[in-house]
Design a protein around this motif. Structure first.
Motif, PDB file in Angstrom:
ATOM      1  N   ALA A 155      -0.185   7.001   9.460  1.00 28.92           N
ATOM      2  CA  ALA A 155      -1.008   6.819  10.660  1.00 28.92           C
ATOM      3  C   ALA A 155      -2.244   5.976  10.398  1.00 28.92           C
ATOM      4  O   ALA A 155      -2.696   5.235  11.282  1.00 28.92           O
ATOM      5  N   ARG A 156      -2.815   6.044   9.175  1.00 27.13           N
ATOM      6  CA  ARG A 156      -4.148   5.474   8.949  1.00 27.13           C
ATOM      7  C   ARG A 156      -4.257   4.466   7.806  1.00 27.13           C
ATOM      8  O   ARG A 156      -5.247   3.721   7.753  1.00 27.13           O
ATOM      9  N   HIS A 157      -3.285   4.433   6.907  1.00 28.80           N
ATOM     10  CA  HIS A 157      -3.531   3.683   5.675  1.00 28.80           C
ATOM     11  C   HIS A 157      -2.378   2.787   5.230  1.00 28.80           C
ATOM     12  O   HIS A 157      -2.315   2.429   4.041  1.00 28.80           O
ATOM     13  N   LEU A 158      -1.499   2.387   6.130  1.00 26.42           N
ATOM     14  CA  LEU A 158      -0.387   1.517   5.722  1.00 26.42           C
ATOM     15  C   LEU A 158      -0.885   0.129   5.344  1.00 26.42           C
ATOM     16  O   LEU A 158      -1.855  -0.388   5.904  1.00 26.42           O
ATOM     17  N   PRO A 160      -1.185  -3.886   5.142  1.00 30.98           N
ATOM     18  CA  PRO A 160      -0.981  -4.946   6.129  1.00 30.98           C
ATOM     19  C   PRO A 160       0.440  -5.497   6.021  1.00 30.98           C
ATOM     20  O   PRO A 160       1.018  -5.539   4.927  1.00 30.98           O
ATOM     21  N   ASP A 161       0.991  -5.911   7.138  1.00 29.62           N
ATOM     22  CA  ASP A 161       2.381  -6.379   7.138  1.00 29.62           C
ATOM     23  C   ASP A 161       2.635  -7.469   6.109  1.00 29.62           C
ATOM     24  O   ASP A 161       3.685  -7.482   5.456  1.00 29.62           O
ATOM     25  N   GLN A 162       1.665  -8.406   5.943  1.00 29.11           N
ATOM     26  CA  GLN A 162       1.919  -9.540   5.062  1.00 29.11           C
ATOM     27  C   GLN A 162       1.951  -9.169   3.592  1.00 29.11           C
ATOM     28  O   GLN A 162       2.460  -9.942   2.768  1.00 29.11           O
ATOM     29  N   TRP A 163       1.416  -8.002   3.216  1.00 25.76           N
ATOM     30  CA  TRP A 163       1.400  -7.588   1.814  1.00 25.76           C
ATOM     31  C   TRP A 163       2.282  -6.372   1.544  1.00 25.76           C
ATOM     32  O   TRP A 163       2.404  -5.941   0.398  1.00 25.76           O
ATOM     33  N   ARG A 164       2.896  -5.820   2.559  1.00 22.22           N
ATOM     34  CA  ARG A 164       3.536  -4.515   2.417  1.00 22.22           C
ATOM     35  C   ARG A 164       4.702  -4.523   1.431  1.00 22.22           C
ATOM     36  O   ARG A 164       5.615  -5.337   1.531  1.00 22.22           O
ATOM     37  N   PRO A 165       4.711  -3.595   0.475  1.00 23.76           N
ATOM     38  CA  PRO A 165       5.842  -3.465  -0.452  1.00 23.76           C
ATOM     39  C   PRO A 165       7.095  -3.021   0.294  1.00 23.76           C
ATOM     40  O   PRO A 165       7.027  -2.192   1.218  1.00 23.76           O
ATOM     41  N   LEU A 166       8.231  -3.549  -0.126  1.00 19.41           N
ATOM     42  CA  LEU A 166       9.506  -3.200   0.487  1.00 19.41           C
ATOM     43  C   LEU A 166      10.274  -2.232  -0.416  1.00 19.41           C
ATOM     44  O   LEU A 166       9.952  -2.053  -1.581  1.00 19.41           O
ATOM     45  N   VAL A 167      11.298  -1.628   0.153  1.00 23.28           N
ATOM     46  CA  VAL A 167      12.095  -0.647  -0.587  1.00 23.28           C
ATOM     47  C   VAL A 167      12.908  -1.333  -1.678  1.00 23.28           C
ATOM     48  O   VAL A 167      13.556  -2.362  -1.443  1.00 23.28           O
ATOM     49  N   VAL A 202      -1.395   1.711   1.469  1.00 19.21           N
ATOM     50  CA  VAL A 202      -0.230   2.236   0.755  1.00 19.21           C
ATOM     51  C   VAL A 202       1.069   1.668   1.315  1.00 19.21           C
ATOM     52  O   VAL A 202       1.113   1.099   2.410  1.00 19.21           O
ATOM     53  N   SER A 203       2.131   1.870   0.532  1.00 18.01           N
ATOM     54  CA  SER A 203       3.482   1.539   0.987  1.00 18.01           C
ATOM     55  C   SER A 203       3.876   2.481   2.118  1.00 18.01           C
ATOM     56  O   SER A 203       3.245   3.524   2.329  1.00 18.01           O
ATOM     57  N   ASP A 204       4.939   2.126   2.826  1.00 16.51           N
ATOM     58  CA  ASP A 204       5.386   2.966   3.948  1.00 16.51           C
ATOM     59  C   ASP A 204       6.432   3.990   3.527  1.00 16.51           C
ATOM     60  O   ASP A 204       7.105   4.593   4.359  1.00 16.51           O
ATOM     61  N   HIS A 205       6.564   4.200   2.227  1.00 17.18           N
ATOM     62  CA  HIS A 205       7.529   5.160   1.702  1.00 17.18           C
ATOM     63  C   HIS A 205       7.081   5.625   0.324  1.00 17.18           C
ATOM     64  O   HIS A 205       6.269   4.968  -0.330  1.00 17.18           O
ATOM     65  N   THR A 214       7.883  13.646  -9.866  1.00 20.32           N
ATOM     66  CA  THR A 214       6.845  13.271  -8.909  1.00 20.32           C
ATOM     67  C   THR A 214       7.441  12.471  -7.759  1.00 20.32           C
ATOM     68  O   THR A 214       8.542  11.925  -7.845  1.00 20.32           O
ATOM     69  N   LEU A 215       6.673  12.397  -6.691  1.00 19.96           N
ATOM     70  CA  LEU A 215       6.848  11.407  -5.638  1.00 19.96           C
ATOM     71  C   LEU A 215       5.641  10.486  -5.735  1.00 19.96           C
ATOM     72  O   LEU A 215       4.510  10.962  -5.852  1.00 19.96           O
ATOM     73  N   HIS A 216       5.857   9.178  -5.721  1.00 23.09           N
ATOM     74  CA  HIS A 216       4.688   8.312  -5.812  1.00 23.09           C
ATOM     75  C   HIS A 216       4.728   7.217  -4.752  1.00 23.09           C
ATOM     76  O   HIS A 216       5.797   6.811  -4.275  1.00 23.09           O
ATOM     77  N   VAL A 217       3.536   6.781  -4.376  1.00 18.68           N
ATOM     78  CA  VAL A 217       3.381   5.712  -3.394  1.00 18.68           C
ATOM     79  C   VAL A 217       2.655   4.544  -4.060  1.00 18.68           C
ATOM     80  O   VAL A 217       1.849   4.731  -4.973  1.00 18.68           O
ATOM     81  N   PHE A 218       2.960   3.350  -3.595  1.00 16.87           N
ATOM     82  CA  PHE A 218       2.238   2.172  -4.067  1.00 16.87           C
ATOM     83  C   PHE A 218       0.900   2.102  -3.347  1.00 16.87           C
ATOM     84  O   PHE A 218       0.823   2.338  -2.137  1.00 16.87           O
TER      85      PHE A 218
END
Length: 239
Positions: A155-158, A160-167, A202-205, A214-218
């Motif tokens: 909701a608050r910290h994704l 930016p689209d141009q830099w977003r890491p992909l799966v 952060v990443s969206d996953h 662990t579960l980790h996010v970029f």
């Protein structure tokens, strides 16, 4: 060897293999017993290692590693094993990857984290870093434990689209669109809260890392976007 002293603690770079081995042993202790023996990998030889110690006793209470890398080589970073970071190849300036951040499980003094970040601030300023990045871990592989935190991140910290890491990884957890709970912020790991306070995204996953349990996010922090008040505070501690 660069040393930063503040109150009860000092931060310094590892000066020899014994220092690195001590850091690897602390990582094994701090990472919930997921690894037996020294927690080490091939990236250790490519990184600078920072140790935070009690000034009086020399006891190691925290450590992390840093690797400077360019945008064109970001796909050779540790994080790139788990995320498609090709979008970040277009980001201008040197990157600094922060990894294996851990604090001794018997020490919960918040001053340890402040001293660790102060040393990192010196590196960022000294090397002209434009982006700090890394993976931030949540304990365990049960995503339901972290549902509130993940919903807040979406909701608050994704990114930016141009830099977003992909799966890239085979096993990931997508973030759900659910109401943000009032307890979500408190449930975040302390390292991630610090990243977000600096304007991090952060990443969206999340990636499921069963070896480390662990579960980790970029997480990425654009240095130019850090709030000025936060920069002044970090630099004041860094001296």
């Amino acid at each position: 060897m660069q040393i930063l002293e503040r109150g009860r603690y000092r931060a310094r770079f590892a000066g020899n293999q014994a220092d690195i081995t001590a850091s690897q042993a602390l990582r094994e202790k701090a990472f919930d017993g997921a690894i037996k023996g020294l927690e080490a990998d091939t990236f250790d030889t490519r990184c600078d290692h920072v140790l935070v110690e009690e000034t009086s006793s020399g006891k190691l209470v925290a450590s992390y590693r840093l690797m400077q890398i360019s945008g064109r080589d970001i796909c050779k970073s540790y994080s790139a094993q788990y995320y498609d970071l090709s979008a970040l190849q277009g980001f201008q300036g040197p990157f600094l990857e922060l990894g294996r951040f851990c604090i001794h499980p018997d020490h919960n003094d918040p001053e340890i984290l402040r001293v660790a970040w102060a040393m990192m601030t010196r590196v960022v300023d000294g090397q002209g870093i434009t982006m700090l990045f890394g993976c931030s871990s949540f304990a365990g592989c049960d995503a339901t434990r972290h549902k509130d935190a993940f919903s807040m991140l979406k909701a608050r910290h994704l990114a930016p689209d141009q830099w977003r890491p992909l799966v890239k990884s085979a096993e990931v957890v997508g973030f759900e669109d659910v109401p943000v709970s009032s307890k979500a912020l408190r449930s975040l790991p302390s390292l991630l809260r610090t990243y977000l306070a600096m304007g991090g995204w952060v990443s969206d996953h999340a990636v499921v890392d069963r070896e480390m349990n662990t579960l980790h996010v970029f997480v990425g922090v654009e240095i130019a976007a850090i709030p000025e008040a936060r920069k002044r505070l970090l630099r004041a501690v860094a001296g």
